[in-house]
Design a protein around this motif. Structure first.
Motif, mmCIF file in Angstrom:
data_model
loop_
_atom_site.group_PDB
_atom_site.id
_atom_site.type_symbol
_atom_site.label_atom_id
_atom_site.label_comp_id
_atom_site.label_asym_id
_atom_site.label_seq_id
_atom_site.Cartn_x
_atom_site.Cartn_y
_atom_site.Cartn_z
ATOM 1 N N GLU B 15 0.859 -1.219 0.068
ATOM 2 C CA GLU B 15 -0.068 -0.035 -0.008
ATOM 3 C C GLU B 15 0.883 1.263 0.050
ATOM 4 O O GLU B 15 1.984 1.334 0.600
ATOM 5 C CB GLU B 15 -1.029 -0.037 1.138
ATOM 6 N N LYS B 16 0.466 2.193 -0.801
ATOM 7 C CA LYS B 16 1.246 3.532 -0.965
ATOM 8 C C LYS B 16 2.099 3.702 -1.779
ATOM 9 O O LYS B 16 2.712 4.516 -2.388
ATOM 10 C CB LYS B 16 1.556 4.089 0.550
ATOM 11 N N GLU B 17 2.601 2.343 -2.198
ATOM 12 C CA GLU B 17 3.571 2.379 -3.544
ATOM 13 C C GLU B 17 2.695 2.712 -4.862
ATOM 14 O O GLU B 17 1.557 2.617 -4.899
ATOM 15 C CB GLU B 17 4.148 0.917 -3.641
ATOM 16 N N ASP B 18 3.432 3.252 -5.851
ATOM 17 C CA ASP B 18 2.992 3.407 -7.174
ATOM 18 C C ASP B 18 3.095 2.104 -8.108
ATOM 19 O O ASP B 18 4.130 1.392 -7.685
ATOM 20 C CB ASP B 18 3.757 4.624 -7.662
ATOM 21 N N ARG B 63 -5.925 9.859 -8.561
ATOM 22 C CA ARG B 63 -4.482 8.870 -8.226
ATOM 23 C C ARG B 63 -4.283 8.017 -9.661
ATOM 24 O O ARG B 63 -3.295 7.227 -9.483
ATOM 25 C CB ARG B 63 -4.834 7.820 -7.036
ATOM 26 N N THR B 80 -1.122 5.910 -8.431
ATOM 27 C CA THR B 80 -0.238 6.570 -7.480
ATOM 28 C C THR B 80 -0.732 6.366 -6.007
ATOM 29 O O THR B 80 -2.031 6.417 -5.935
ATOM 30 C CB THR B 80 -0.290 8.050 -8.108
ATOM 31 N N ALA B 81 0.120 6.232 -5.216
ATOM 32 C CA ALA B 81 -0.202 5.864 -3.892
ATOM 33 C C ALA B 81 -1.074 4.920 -3.758
ATOM 34 O O ALA B 81 -2.450 5.119 -3.281
ATOM 35 C CB ALA B 81 -0.675 7.371 -3.203
ATOM 36 N N SER B 82 -1.204 3.743 -3.990
ATOM 37 C CA SER B 82 -2.031 2.426 -4.062
ATOM 38 C C SER B 82 -2.649 2.436 -2.783
ATOM 39 O O SER B 82 -2.207 2.615 -1.536
ATOM 40 C CB SER B 82 -1.341 1.367 -4.685
ATOM 41 N N GLN B 83 -4.050 1.977 -2.930
ATOM 42 C CA GLN B 83 -4.758 1.680 -1.612
ATOM 43 C C GLN B 83 -5.362 0.248 -1.777
ATOM 44 O O GLN B 83 -5.456 -0.589 -2.862
ATOM 45 C CB GLN B 83 -5.783 2.398 -1.382
#
Lengths: 115, 114
Positions: B15-18, B63, B80-83
Motif C-alpha cells: 500500500e502507498k506504492e505506485d 490517483r 499513484t499511492a495505491s490503496q
C-alpha cells in the motif's frame, strides 16, 4: 438508476444438463451484449442484440447455445447440454445503441460451474 | 487483426506504492478506441477510461493516470499511492472504429498489500 441485472449469480450443474441465464439491461438501452469470461481471461463477445434482433452472433456456439430477446428488453442465454468447458462467468452488458457501443455497462455476471 | 497484450499476469505491491499496468495493442486501423476496465471481486466490469486514437494527451484522474503512446502502441495505467481498495483485475481493451466490438486483454490481477 438501476444497473444491468443478471440472475442467477451462481449456478452449479452437472454436464449434459441445461442451464439458462437472465439479463435485464439498463432501461432505455437498446443494445445488449452477452460475453463469456473464462478463468484468467478477458471477456469475449458471444452475441449482440439491437433491440430484438441478433446482429452479431458469430462467436456463439450454435450447436448448444441459444439466446433470445423477444421484446427487445430482457434477454435469456441458454446452454443445452452443458459441457465441462462451459464453466465460466457469463456477463451481460448494455449500451444506449450501436453508436455508443464504446459505453457499455456491465452486470455482475453469472458464474457457471459444470461438474 | 486487433489484439491486446497485458504481459503482467499478476502484480503485488505494498500500500502507498505506485504501480504501473502495461498494455500493448495491435491494430491496422488508424481510428480506434482504447479502454481500461476494473473488475473487483464482485465481478462487475467498471469502466475507467476511454481514449480515441487521435487524442494522445495523457490523462490524470485523482490517483489514476494513463500514458498513451502511439509510437510504441502502448496505453499504460498508473495508480499513484495505491490503496487496498485498488485490488482487482484490470483489463485493457481495444475497439476499431466501425467494428462495434471491444476486444479485451487477459487482464492483470493487482494485489495491494496492507
Amino acid at each position: 438508476e438501476a444497473g444491468v441485472v443478471q440472475s442467477p449469480r451462481y449456478k452449479i450443474i452437472e454436464k449434459k444438463q441445461p442451464v439458462a441465464f437472465w439479463c435485464n439491461p439498463i432501461s432505455g438501452h437498446n443494445t445488449l451484449y452477452w460475453y463469456r469470461q473464462n478463468l484468467g481471461q478477458g471477456p469475449e463477445l458471444l452475441i449482440r442484440y439491437e433491440n430484438e434482433e441478433a446482429v452479431d452472433d458469430s462467436q456463439l456456439p450454435k450447436d448448444r447455445f441459444s439466446a433470445e430477446r423477444l421484446k427487445g428488453v430482457d434477454s435469456t442465454l441458454k446452454i443445452q447440454p452443458a459441457e465441462l468447458g462451459d464453466s465460466a462467468v457469463y456477463l451481460c452488458a448494455s449500451s444506449v445503441g450501436r453508436d455508443t457501443y464504446y459505453e457499455q455497462y456491465f452486470g455482475p455476471g453469472t458464474r457457471l460451474t459444470v461438474t | 487483426a486487433q489484439k491486446v497484450t497485458q504481459a503482467q499476469t499478476e502484480i503485488s505491491v505494498v500500500e502507498k506504492e505506485d504501480v504501473t499496468l502495461d498494455c500493448v495493442y495491435e491494430t491496422r486501423d488508424t481510428t480506434y478506441y482504447l479502454f481500461w476496465y476494473k473488475q473487483p471481486p464482485s465481478g462487475e466490469l467498471v469502466f475507467l477510461i476511454r481514449r480515441n486514437s487521435f487524442d494522445e494527451q495523457n490523462e490524470i484522474s485523482g490517483r489514476y493516470s494513463w500514458n498513451f503512446q502511439k509510437s510504441t502502441s502502448s496505453f499504460n495505467f498508473t495508480i499513484t499511492a495505491s490503496q487496498v481498495v485498488d485490488s482487482a483485475v484490470y483489463f485493457c481493451a481495444l475497439s476499431e472504429a466501425g467494428d462495434d466490438k471491444i476486444i479485451f486483454g487477459k487482464g492483470t490481477r493487482l494485489h495491494i498489500l496492507p
